[in-house]
Design a protein around this motif. Structure first.
Motif: not given
Length: 233
Positions: A115-116, A132-135, A163-166, A173-178
């Motif tokens: 989304g943007d 979200v690039k991959n999970v 996650v690719d965040y711009d 971009g960053y990796d995150t747990d959930g």
């Protein structure tokens, strides 16, 4: 006594005996046969399996606020509304106790959930995009065989997203747990092949991202509807 009289008397005695037997004699009851109910056997769900999924993520919302270096909120530029397709592979193992079926499943999905948004803060326009690039997810599924060939189950698990965040033209971009929660149904179409339908909710918490002298807090979550196929072995 003539033969004619003897015949008439014999017939009378026979008729009278028959009437007496029907009037006061014992008539055994008619016993209906007892037929035991036939229970359908529960099919074997235990063992290993592998499969693939196709899905569509929707309903993801992430409000983008901009803060300065002192963590003072300068304002919001808008809300990301995330949706998009995804595809994955999975493998798992199940145990079965009567009609209860349970076990772990490891899955990996590539996604186009994104989304943007953009907005003005202090006369400066900021834009933000998230994808979200991959999970990678480890799920535990617990189900009940409502029919011999149909399983209904709940889903709970851990997930890690790339996650690719711009924001403002800077890639953070960053990796995150959930975590993932959901419900599903699985239907066997033959002894080794089954099809699935699932609903999941994925939530990856809150992550502080810095870009230059500013920061924002990313809160990625979304719903996901998936169909899939499993092959038992």
């Amino acid at each position: 006594m003539s033969i004619k009289k003897i015949t008439v008397m014999a017939a009378s005695l026979t008729l009278g005996a028959g009437i007496a037997a029907n009037a006061g004699g014992y008539t055994p009851p008619v016993v209906e046969p007892i037929i035991a109910p036939i229970e359908e056997p529960v099919l074997d769900w235990a063992g290993g399996y592998a499969g693939a999924t196709l899905g569509y993520g929707f309903g993801g919302k992430d409000r983008i606020g901009i803060s300065d270096s002192t963590d003072t909120l300068l304002g919001d530029i808008g809300e990301l509304e995330m949706d998009g397709a995804n595809a994955g592979i999975r493998a798992g193992y199940r145990w079965q106790r009567d009609k209860w079926v349970f076990g772990p499943e490891l899955g990996w999905e590539i996604t186009d959930i994104k989304g943007d948004t953009s907005g003005m803060i202090g006369g400066t326009e900021y834009g933000a995009e998230s994808k979200v690039k991959n999970v990678l997810a480890l799920r535990f599924k617990t189900g009940y065989a409502v029919r011999p060939d149909m399983l209904v189950y709940g889903i709970a698990g851990w997930a890690r997203a790339d996650v690719d965040y711009d924001i403002a033209g800077e890639d953070v971009g960053y990796d995150t747990d959930g975590y993932i929660l959901g419900l599903g149904v699985e239907k066997k179409i033959n002894e080794r092949t089954s099809i699935t339908g699932e609903y999941e909710y994925a939530n990856f918490g809150k992550e502080t991202l810095e870009f230059g002298e500013y920061s924002t807090k990313a809160t990625v979550d979304y719903n996901n509807l998936k169909v899939g196929v499993n092959f038992s072995f």
